[in-house]
Design a protein around this motif. Sequence first.
Motif, PDB file in Angstrom:
ATOM      1  N   TYR A  15       0.831  -1.206   0.000  1.00 46.29           N
ATOM      2  CA  TYR A  15       0.000   0.000   0.000  1.00 46.29           C
ATOM      3  C   TYR A  15       0.868   1.259   0.000  1.00 46.29           C
ATOM      4  CZ  TYR A  15      -3.758   3.229   0.437  1.00 46.29           C
ATOM      5  OH  TYR A  15      -4.621   4.259   0.169  1.00 46.29           O
ATOM      6  N   LEU A  18       1.797   1.824  -3.556  1.00 47.20           N
ATOM      7  CA  LEU A  18       0.642   2.281  -4.346  1.00 47.20           C
ATOM      8  C   LEU A  18       0.332   3.752  -4.034  1.00 47.20           C
ATOM      9  CD1 LEU A  18      -1.624   1.509  -6.371  1.00 47.20           C
ATOM     10  CD2 LEU A  18      -3.041   0.895  -4.387  1.00 47.20           C
ATOM     11  N   PHE A  21       3.048   5.974  -5.452  1.00 50.76           N
ATOM     12  CA  PHE A  21       2.816   6.088  -6.895  1.00 50.76           C
ATOM     13  C   PHE A  21       1.852   7.239  -7.180  1.00 50.76           C
ATOM     14  CE2 PHE A  21      -0.596   5.077  -9.921  1.00 50.76           C
ATOM     15  CZ  PHE A  21       0.096   5.280 -11.116  1.00 50.76           C
ATOM     16  N   GLY A  22       0.706   7.222  -6.525  1.00 48.71           N
ATOM     17  CA  GLY A  22      -0.308   8.246  -6.770  1.00 48.71           C
ATOM     18  C   GLY A  22       0.169   9.641  -6.410  1.00 48.71           C
ATOM     19  N   HIS A  48       4.984   1.910  -8.818  1.00 43.77           N
ATOM     20  CA  HIS A  48       3.919   0.983  -9.217  1.00 43.77           C
ATOM     21  C   HIS A  48       4.481  -0.380  -9.615  1.00 43.77           C
ATOM     22  CE1 HIS A  48       0.333  -0.629 -11.216  1.00 43.77           C
ATOM     23  NE2 HIS A  48      -0.331   0.164 -10.401  1.00 43.77           N
ATOM     24  N   TYR A  51       5.008  -2.066  -6.418  1.00 44.05           N
ATOM     25  CA  TYR A  51       3.691  -2.507  -5.924  1.00 44.05           C
ATOM     26  C   TYR A  51       3.280  -3.817  -6.605  1.00 44.05           C
ATOM     27  CZ  TYR A  51      -1.415  -2.620  -6.374  1.00 44.05           C
ATOM     28  OH  TYR A  51      -2.717  -3.025  -6.434  1.00 44.05           O
ATOM     29  N   ILE A  66      -5.348  -7.084  -1.868  1.00 45.44           N
ATOM     30  CA  ILE A  66      -6.264  -6.053  -1.345  1.00 45.44           C
ATOM     31  C   ILE A  66      -6.512  -6.284   0.150  1.00 45.44           C
ATOM     32  CG2 ILE A  66      -8.600  -5.070  -1.517  1.00 45.44           C
ATOM     33  CD1 ILE A  66      -7.056  -4.378  -4.003  1.00 45.44           C
ATOM     34  N   MET A  69      -3.476  -5.272   2.145  1.00 50.00           N
ATOM     35  CA  MET A  69      -3.216  -3.820   2.199  1.00 50.00           C
ATOM     36  C   MET A  69      -4.217  -3.084   3.081  1.00 50.00           C
ATOM     37  SD  MET A  69      -2.110  -2.628  -1.668  1.00 50.00           S
ATOM     38  CE  MET A  69      -3.418  -3.416  -2.576  1.00 50.00           C
ATOM     39  N   GLN A  70      -5.460  -3.581   3.068  1.00 48.79           N
ATOM     40  CA  GLN A  70      -6.574  -2.862   3.688  1.00 48.79           C
ATOM     41  C   GLN A  70      -6.287  -2.295   5.094  1.00 48.79           C
ATOM     42  OE1 GLN A  70      -9.931  -3.100   1.609  1.00 48.79           O
ATOM     43  NE2 GLN A  70      -9.607  -1.080   2.499  1.00 48.79           N
ATOM     44  N   SER A  73      -4.383   1.196   4.968  1.00 48.14           N
ATOM     45  CA  SER A  73      -4.731   2.321   4.098  1.00 48.14           C
ATOM     46  C   SER A  73      -5.081   3.578   4.896  1.00 48.14           C
ATOM     47  CB  SER A  73      -5.866   1.934   3.146  1.00 48.14           C
ATOM     48  OG  SER A  73      -7.049   1.687   3.863  1.00 48.14           O
ATOM     49  N   ASP A  77      -2.971   6.867   4.344  1.00 48.41           N
ATOM     50  CA  ASP A  77      -3.715   7.993   3.762  1.00 48.41           C
ATOM     51  C   ASP A  77      -3.639   9.212   4.681  1.00 48.41           C
ATOM     52  OD1 ASP A  77      -4.354   6.445   1.593  1.00 48.41           O
ATOM     53  OD2 ASP A  77      -6.459   6.144   2.134  1.00 48.41           O
TER      54      ASP A  77
ATOM     55  N   GLN B  29      -6.882   8.469  -6.496  1.00 50.12           N
ATOM     56  CA  GLN B  29      -6.911   8.801  -5.065  1.00 50.12           C
ATOM     57  C   GLN B  29      -8.337   9.055  -4.578  1.00 50.12           C
ATOM     58  OE1 GLN B  29      -3.794   8.190  -3.938  1.00 50.12           O
ATOM     59  NE2 GLN B  29      -3.482   7.930  -6.148  1.00 50.12           N
ATOM     60  N   LEU B  34     -10.350   0.334  -2.071  1.00 48.84           N
ATOM     61  CA  LEU B  34      -8.960   0.025  -2.375  1.00 48.84           C
ATOM     62  C   LEU B  34      -8.856  -0.718  -3.709  1.00 48.84           C
ATOM     63  CD1 LEU B  34      -6.080   0.106  -1.597  1.00 48.84           C
ATOM     64  CD2 LEU B  34      -6.528  -1.510   0.244  1.00 48.84           C
TER      65      LEU B  34
END
Lengths: 216, 216
Positions: A15, A18, A21-22, A48, A51, A66, A69-70, A73, A77, B29, B34
């Motif tokens: 995560y 990821l 990356f963003g 990425h 990732y 997923i 990672m959850q 996040s 974030d 984003q 996710l």
Amino acid sequence: MTSPAVVDLLGLLAYGELASFGHMAADAQNAPSLYDKAQMSKFATVEHDNYNSICARLTALGVDPITAMQPFSTALDAYHAQLIPSNWLEGLVKSYIGEGIAADFYREVSKYLDKETAELVEEVLTDRGLADFAIERIRQACDGDSVTAGRLALWGRRMMGEMIAQAGQVATHRNALAELFISSEPNELSAEDVTGLVNRLTVGHARRMDVLGFAS
Amino acid sequence: MTSPAVVDLLGLLAYGELASFGHMAADAQNAPSLYDKAQMSKFATVEHDNYNSICARLTALGVDPITAMQPFSTALDAYHAQLIPSNWLEGLVKSYIGEGIAADFYREVSKYLDKETAELVEEVLTDRGLADFAIERIRQACDGDSVTAGRLALWGRRMMGEMIAQAGQVATHRNALAELFISSEPNELSAEDVTGLVNRLTVGHARRMDVLGFAS
């Protein structure tokens, strides 16, 4: 059976890549030239690629990426939400400093990982030119401009605090992860070990601030 | 010697892909889950892969990609600046509609390209799943929610106008490009040809709006 802590570490790292990356792709939009925009975009895609590699490893371990990672996040974030760069240089400082702290942290925990996972983590942590690129641009911008240098130094100092704050959140909620690297005794967090880890990360952070010409 | 128009088309396409990469990565984003964030991030990297392919072609033609992209950055940045999605769904509509118009435009001009360049352009335009992903998410969100559907339809309608406005800017400043596809007579723009091209692009746009369930 893979240990829950290894799955957590890979999930957190996936995560992290990821999210980086963003944010790096967004930072690229602030670039002062098309060349720099292209460069920063390329560095974002490296995140990425990393990732993807970590997701492939999780899948090979029978874990849905997923799901892995959850749990991380929210904390990651929150870290990024606290540190939205307001310009190109802040983005560069954030990437250089943030990637550095993350790499130091993962090198600390790598000794607890199985060989194959540790090799993947080392591979993913390898700098692909972002550090040199960021250092050059930041030094150039600060050369003879003490106002810019002062502002960026303040910004760089904030990163460590925000990271520790979010790491504390993660450690509180993910016992498996906290135990892996902080204490050899299950269900027991050693205050000395936490202090030792934070101290070592702080030394690395101070070294990078120094490379940029900032007092940490 | 490669025609200046071909270099222009590749430069425009390369910058278009680089810009889409950055904007789609930023849009990711805003994803509500996710899973969707990971999907949209992946679609963004496809744009960057395309960008890399076009840059490689430019380099093979002896042209510096940055130099080829430079003339188009202002118009494309202006397009994106006018259309910053305020939420996830607007981002999806923008990507689906924008990619569609761009693909229609490039399919129109492909007949003027040499075989190798035309094949590359066709390859780059191939949808890698973004369309289906966007259509499904948008339809789902609009199902039984006429307020959302109305807002997104308005947003989708704006795209075509903004694209035409920026295309006009580009055509005015890049004669080589304008001449390539609008008129067979050098140094002469045929108003009928411009109208014909815009009409054909509008038909494609209306078809995509229809697929989303919007009146165009």
